[in-house]
Motif scaffolding. Structure first.
Motif, short mmCIF file in Angstrom:
data_model
loop_
_atom_site.label_atom_id
_atom_site.label_comp_id
_atom_site.label_asym_id
_atom_site.label_seq_id
_atom_site.Cartn_x
_atom_site.Cartn_y
_atom_site.Cartn_z
N ALA A 1 -11.83 11.74 5.41
CA ALA A 1 -10.82 12.69 4.94
C ALA A 1 -9.42 12.08 5.04
CB ALA A 1 -10.89 13.98 5.75
N ALA A 2 -9.14 11.42 6.18
CA ALA A 2 -7.84 10.77 6.37
C ALA A 2 -7.68 9.64 5.34
CB ALA A 2 -7.71 10.24 7.79
N ALA A 3 -8.75 8.89 5.09
CA ALA A 3 -8.71 7.77 4.14
C ALA A 3 -8.44 8.28 2.73
CB ALA A 3 -10.04 7.01 4.17
N TRP A 4 -9.07 9.40 2.35
CA TRP A 4 -8.88 9.97 1.00
C TRP A 4 -7.40 10.26 0.73
CZ3 TRP A 4 -6.81 14.62 -0.60
CH2 TRP A 4 -6.95 14.90 -1.97
N GLY A 5 -6.69 10.70 1.76
CA GLY A 5 -5.27 11.03 1.60
C GLY A 5 -4.44 9.86 1.10
N TYR A 6 -4.89 8.64 1.36
CA TYR A 6 -4.15 7.46 0.92
C TYR A 6 -4.94 6.66 -0.12
CZ TYR A 6 -1.37 8.25 5.16
OH TYR A 6 -0.56 8.78 6.15
N ASP A 7 -6.02 7.24 -0.63
CA ASP A 7 -6.88 6.55 -1.59
C ASP A 7 -7.43 5.24 -1.00
OD1 ASP A 7 -8.25 6.23 -3.93
OD2 ASP A 7 -6.57 5.40 -5.08
N LEU A 8 -7.85 5.31 0.25
CA LEU A 8 -8.49 4.17 0.91
C LEU A 8 -9.94 4.53 1.18
CD1 LEU A 8 -5.71 3.38 3.55
CD2 LEU A 8 -6.28 1.95 1.57
N THR A 9 -10.75 3.51 1.50
CA THR A 9 -12.13 3.81 1.90
C THR A 9 -12.14 4.13 3.39
OG1 THR A 9 -12.69 1.55 2.52
CG2 THR A 9 -13.00 2.15 0.19
N VAL B 1 1.38 1.37 4.64
CA VAL B 1 1.57 0.00 4.16
C VAL B 1 0.18 -0.63 4.06
CG1 VAL B 1 2.71 -2.21 4.60
CG2 VAL B 1 3.79 -0.07 5.37
N VAL B 2 -0.24 -0.95 2.84
CA VAL B 2 -1.60 -1.43 2.59
C VAL B 2 -1.56 -2.92 2.23
CG1 VAL B 2 -3.68 -1.09 1.19
CG2 VAL B 2 -2.17 0.86 1.66
N PRO B 3 -2.15 -3.80 3.07
CA PRO B 3 -2.18 -5.22 2.71
C PRO B 3 -2.82 -5.39 1.33
CG PRO B 3 -2.95 -4.90 4.96
CD PRO B 3 -2.81 -3.52 4.35
N VAL C 1 5.52 -6.04 14.87
CA VAL C 1 5.59 -6.56 13.51
C VAL C 1 4.15 -6.90 13.11
CG1 VAL C 1 6.50 -8.38 12.02
CG2 VAL C 1 7.90 -7.47 13.89
N LEU C 2 3.60 -6.17 12.15
CA LEU C 2 2.17 -6.27 11.84
C LEU C 2 1.93 -6.71 10.40
CD1 LEU C 2 1.14 -2.80 13.39
CD2 LEU C 2 1.04 -5.04 14.51
N ASP C 3 0.79 -7.40 10.21
CA ASP C 3 0.39 -7.72 8.83
C ASP C 3 -0.81 -6.88 8.43
OD1 ASP C 3 -1.66 -8.82 10.27
OD2 ASP C 3 -1.40 -10.86 9.52
N ARG C 4 -1.10 -5.86 9.24
CA ARG C 4 -2.28 -5.02 8.98
C ARG C 4 -1.85 -3.64 8.45
NH1 ARG C 4 -5.57 -4.64 14.09
NH2 ARG C 4 -3.58 -4.83 15.17
N LEU C 5 -2.88 -2.83 8.17
CA LEU C 5 -2.65 -1.48 7.66
C LEU C 5 -1.87 -0.67 8.70
CD1 LEU C 5 -3.63 0.48 5.32
CD2 LEU C 5 -5.52 1.09 6.84
N GLN C 6 -0.73 -0.08 8.31
CA GLN C 6 0.01 0.78 9.24
C GLN C 6 0.66 1.94 8.49
OE1 GLN C 6 3.50 -0.86 11.22
NE2 GLN C 6 3.59 -2.59 9.81
#
Lengths: 198, 140
Positions: free
Chosen positions: A179-187, B39-41, B27-32
Motif C-alpha cells: 500500500a505504501a509502495a503504491w502511493g509512489y508507484d513503486l513495487t 527520491v527514487v534512484p 547523504v544517501l544514494d538510496r531510496l529516501q
C-alpha cells in the motif's frame, strides 16, 4: 478623524477608510447599502485557508458562524463532535474526509470498528509501524472500495509527538508495504528498501 | 556528514524550531522520502532516465511549491547538481529528474522535515498519491 498626512488626493478615499474601520464586507446599491459587522473571530491555517480545529473558523457578533477544515466548509459536528456514526451518515465525501482528519485516522479506524492487519515495521522510519485496514466504502462508491493505510510521520511534531495519519489506497492492495509502495508507484520490493523517511 | 545547524548556516533555509539541531543529515544514494515526496534512484524508475541538464541556481529550486510557501521542498546544490522539472501530463507522480555529479551533493530542505542529503547519481523525484473518489496527490 484620522487623516492620512501629505498624500495628495487621500481625502477622496476618507469615506472608504472610515467604513473599513467600522464595518466588514459591504455592498452599495442604488438607494440602499448592505453593511455587515466585522467578524469577531477569524482563524486560518498556514496557507491562509479558513480553518479551526476546535470551534468556528469565522464568527460574527450575532453568533452566526461557519466551521471550516483547511478551507473546506463543514458542519459544526465535523469540528466539535465528529463520530464514526455521523461520518458514515454524511453524503458529501469531502466533509466526510475532513471529519475523519479532525478525528484522527487512528481514532476513526477504532471507532468504526475496522479490522486492521498486524503491524509491520515502516521501512526507513525506525520504531514506527504500518497497518492496513479491511476494505471500506469511504467515498460512496461500492465499486471503488478503499483500504486505509495507517502511518506515522518520520518527523516529530512541535509537541514532541509523531502525527499519525491515514492514506487511502485501492482495496485490491493486500499488505501495508504494498500500500505504501503504491502511493509512489513503486513495487513492494522496492519500497521495502526505503533508507530514510523524514 | 553535517548537523542540521550546519546545514541551516550554510544554506540559510530555516526549519521549525522544535527539530533537533544536532541531528546529522545523512547523504544517501538510496531510496529516501521527505514528507510527500520520494527520491527514487534511476535504476528503480521503471523507464529510461537520462541525466538532468539544467543547473540548480545558488538560491535553490522548489521541486514542490506549496501555496504561500507552506509545503515547499527546496532543492539545494553543493557543486554540480542539475534538475529538469517534468513538464508533461499534469497529475503525474513524476516531478522531474535530478543528477548529482561526482564530488557534488544535493539537499532537499523542508521547514517541517529538515534536510535530506543526496549523493552522486541520477534520480527521479516523485510525489505521493492516494485513492479518494478519484486518485489525488497527497499534500502533507
Amino acid at each position: 478623524m484620522h487623516r492620512v498626512a501629505a498624500v495628495p488626493g487621500a481625502e477622496r478615499i476618507e469615506g472608504l477608510t472610515e467604513v473599513a474601520k467600522s464595518a466588514g464586507w459591504w455592498w452599495p446599491f442604488k438607494g440602499a447599502v448592505i453593511l455587515t459587522e466585522r467578524p469577531t473571530l477569524l482563524h486560518r491555517d498556514a496557507e491562509n485557508r479558513l480553518h479551526s480545529e476546535d470551534g468556528p473558523a469565522l464568527s460574527y457578533p450575532d453568533g452566526w458562524s461557519i466551521w471550516a477544515w483547511h478551507g473546506v466548509r463543514v458542519p459544526q459536528w465535523a469540528i466539535e463532535g465528529p463520530t464514526a456514526e455521523l461520518i458514515h451518515a454524511e453524503r458529501n465525501v469531502e466533509i466526510r474526509r475532513c471529519a475523519i482528519e479532525k478525528m484522527g485516522w487512528d481514532v476513526y479506524v477504532v471507532e468504526a470498528g475496522l479490522e486492521l492487519s498486524p503491524p509491520v515495521a515502516d521501512p526507513g522510519n525506525p520504531g514506527q509501524q504500518l497497518r492496513l485496514s479491511q476494505p471500506l466504502d469511504l467515498f460512496g462508491d461500492r465499486d471503488a472500495l478503499v483500504r486505509v493505510l495507517l502511518c506515522t510521520n518520520g518527523t516529530v511534531e512541535r509537541d514532541g509527538h509523531r502525527r499519525s495519519f491515514g492514506l487511502t489506497v485501492p482495496a485490491t492492495i493486500r499488505t501495508p508495504i504494498a500500500a505504501a509502495a503504491w502511493g509512489y508507484d513503486l513495487t513492494e520490493k522496492q519500497y521495502a528498501q526505503l533508507a530514510r523517511r523524514t | 556528514m553535517r548537523t542540521l545547524t550546519q546545514m541551516i548556516d550554510r544554506h540559510g533555509v530555516d526549519v521549525l524550531e522544535h527539530l533537533d539541531r544536532e541531528q546529522l543529515v545523512p547523504v544517501l544514494d538510496r531510496l529516501q522520502a521527505q514528507g510527500d515526496i520520494i527520491v527514487v534512484p534511476a535504476v528503480m524508475a521503471n523507464r529510461p532516465t537520462a541525466a538532468a541538464k539544467t543547473a540548480v541556481p545558488a538560491a535553490g529550486v522548489a521541486v514542490v511549491r506549496g501555496e504561500n510557501g507552506g509545503n515547499t521542498h527546496l532543492l539545494l546544490a553543493e557543486g554540480d547538481v542539475r534538475w529538469d522539472a517534468y513538464t508533461g501530463t499534469p497529475g503525474q507522480l513524476r516531478l522531474g529528474t535530478l543528477t548529482v555529479a561526482d564530488g557534488a551533493t544535493a539537499y532537499l530542505a523542508h521547514p517541517e522535515h529538515g534536510y535530506a542529503g543526496i549523493a552522486p547519481g541520477t534520480y527521479e523525484i516523485r510525489r505521493q498519491r492516494e485513492q479518494a473518489d478519484e486518485i489525488r496527490l497527497v499534500q502533507d
